[in-house]
Scaffold this motif. Structure first.
Motif, mmCIF file in Angstrom:
data_model
loop_
_atom_site.group_PDB
_atom_site.id
_atom_site.type_symbol
_atom_site.label_atom_id
_atom_site.label_comp_id
_atom_site.label_asym_id
_atom_site.label_seq_id
_atom_site.Cartn_x
_atom_site.Cartn_y
_atom_site.Cartn_z
ATOM 1 N N ALA A 99 -1.511 3.749 11.256
ATOM 2 C CA ALA A 99 -2.657 4.641 11.117
ATOM 3 C C ALA A 99 -3.373 4.421 9.798
ATOM 4 C CB ALA A 99 -2.195 6.095 11.245
ATOM 5 N N SER A 100 -2.599 4.188 8.722
ATOM 6 C CA SER A 100 -3.208 4.005 7.399
ATOM 7 C C SER A 100 -4.076 2.757 7.342
ATOM 8 C CB SER A 100 -2.116 3.935 6.322
ATOM 9 O OG SER A 100 -1.453 2.669 6.335
ATOM 10 N N GLN A 101 -3.786 1.773 8.187
ATOM 11 C CA GLN A 101 -4.537 0.520 8.199
ATOM 12 C C GLN A 101 -5.590 0.479 9.307
ATOM 13 O OE1 GLN A 101 -4.137 -1.675 5.642
ATOM 14 N NE2 GLN A 101 -2.867 0.041 4.935
ATOM 15 N N GLY A 102 -5.802 1.607 9.956
ATOM 16 C CA GLY A 102 -6.833 1.682 10.977
ATOM 17 C C GLY A 102 -6.519 0.936 12.251
ATOM 18 N N GLU B 108 7.649 6.168 10.456
ATOM 19 C CA GLU B 108 7.124 5.499 9.262
ATOM 20 C C GLU B 108 6.193 4.350 9.655
ATOM 21 O OE1 GLU B 108 11.224 6.555 6.806
ATOM 22 O OE2 GLU B 108 10.762 4.466 7.344
ATOM 23 N N GLN C 62 5.623 3.080 -1.261
ATOM 24 C CA GLN C 62 5.047 1.745 -1.203
ATOM 25 C C GLN C 62 5.631 0.961 -0.026
ATOM 26 O OE1 GLN C 62 2.573 0.207 -3.150
ATOM 27 N NE2 GLN C 62 2.257 2.316 -3.844
ATOM 28 N N GLY D 130 2.909 5.681 10.754
ATOM 29 C CA GLY D 130 2.109 6.061 9.600
ATOM 30 C C GLY D 130 1.417 4.871 8.967
ATOM 31 N N LEU D 131 2.124 3.732 8.891
ATOM 32 C CA LEU D 131 1.527 2.510 8.347
ATOM 33 C C LEU D 131 0.380 2.035 9.233
ATOM 34 C CD1 LEU D 131 1.445 0.014 6.484
ATOM 35 C CD2 LEU D 131 3.253 -0.987 7.916
ATOM 36 N N ALA E 107 0.856 -1.184 0.000
ATOM 37 C CA ALA E 107 0.000 0.000 0.000
ATOM 38 C C ALA E 107 0.889 1.230 0.000
ATOM 39 C CB ALA E 107 -0.924 0.005 1.214
ATOM 40 N N GLU E 108 0.354 2.312 -0.534
ATOM 41 C CA GLU E 108 1.093 3.567 -0.513
ATOM 42 C C GLU E 108 0.824 4.278 0.801
ATOM 43 O OE1 GLU E 108 0.857 7.724 -2.879
ATOM 44 O OE2 GLU E 108 1.299 5.964 -4.120
ATOM 45 N N VAL E 109 1.892 4.584 1.514
ATOM 46 C CA VAL E 109 1.797 5.288 2.792
ATOM 47 C C VAL E 109 2.710 6.500 2.710
ATOM 48 C CG1 VAL E 109 2.039 5.133 5.297
ATOM 49 C CG2 VAL E 109 1.379 3.101 3.985
ATOM 50 N N THR E 110 2.127 7.663 2.823
ATOM 51 C CA THR E 110 2.862 8.937 2.703
ATOM 52 C C THR E 110 3.782 8.951 1.481
ATOM 53 O OG1 THR E 110 4.626 8.214 4.218
ATOM 54 C CG2 THR E 110 2.742 9.370 5.183
#
Length: 277
Positions: free
Chosen positions: A105-108, A99, A34, A102-103, A28-31
């Motif tokens: 948070a991006s995945q809930g 980093e 990939q 951020g990952l 997945a793209e995070v900030t």
């Protein structure tokens, strides 16, 4: 194969790799970058795995699938490993943990987390727990790098010349950058208050204690000292070389299940148990 030395583990495993694989890998793209990871979701506190120097998430192949069957769990590859894009920032604990956050948070995946780190990944998880203690439910260190690992007799200049040459030949630029930033990460770990908000289990490799070289004696003393950095930590000596995730995965599975029991709502913590060699 037994890996008593962290240095030899990095060198040999960079050649051998792992036969098994992690299920349900995705990217997945995070900030803007990939990131490669695998994630399972259940009604539990999330278990987050962090790899050692030069390692990918396949080091957890004997552990992650078992935990992921009934617990929320995430394995991932740091920037520059596997199919995760490289990053241009300094490869120190501060950037690596931001980093990772951020990952998550991006995945809930909301805190608190059970943090599990092997080798250098253990140092990164120490950084996380000390700088963001409110995010952490428990900390499991798997033959973790000591914050002062490269100080004193452990300094790189004291490594045998052949080890330094092999490391330069066989490791990636990303691993070299992480090693170069290890002292910075360790200093920032020691400058922050020790984590004490939840259970701390330190799994230490017992087999390297047999080695009596000057470099090994220093590394083994730091193995013994690391638990002293965390008052109330439980230290367990595992009959294994450095790469406990591959050699004695059941010890890690047991520790994760133990802390998951204590981190669920309305649970109580078990009495601390020490296990010394």
């Amino acid at each position: 194969m037994k890996f008593k030395s962290p240095l030899m583990a990095v060198l040999l495993l960079s050649l051998s790799g792992c036969a098994a694989t992690i299920p349900d890998i995705t990217t997945a793209e995070v900030t803007g970058r990939q990131v490669e990871f695998a994630l399972s979701k259940h009604q539990t506190v999330p278990v987050i795995f962090e790899n050692g120097l030069g390692g990918t998430f396949e080091y957890w192949t004997e552990i992650y699938p078992t935990i992921a069957r009934d617990a929320t769990a995430l394995v991932y590859n740091r920037a520059g490993y596997g199919n995760s894009a490289a990053a241009t920032t300094t490869r120190d604990g501060r950037h690596i943990i931001e980093e990772l956050r951020g990952l998550l948070a991006s995945q809930g995946l909301t805190p608190p987390y059970v943090l599990v780190g092997h080798s250098l990944g253990g140092l990164y998880m120490q950084w996380y727990a000390r700088h963001h203690p409110q995010d952490v439910a428990a900390l499991i260190l798997v033959d973790s790098t000591h914050p002062a690992q490269l100080k004193g007799a452990g300094a790189i200049e004291n490594w045998p010349l052949w080890v330094r040459l092999l490391f330069d030949m066989l490791t990636s630029a990303t691993a070299e950058q992480e090693l170069a930033a290890l002292d910075l990460t360790g200093d920032e770990v020691l400058a922050a208050p020790p984590y004490s908000g939840g259970p701390i289990i330190v799994l230490s490799a017992a087999q390297p204690l047999e080695d009596t070289s000057e470099l090994a004696l220093d590394a083994n003393q730091k193995r013994k000292d690391i638990a002293q950095l965390y008052p109330g930590a439980i230290q367990r000596w595992v009959d294994s070389g450095h790469v406990i995730p591959l050699e004695k995965p059941e010890s890690i599975i047991s520790a994760i299940r133990e802390v998951l029991l204590t981190t669920q709502p309305n649970s109580t913590k078990p009495n601390a148990v020490t296990n010394k060699p």
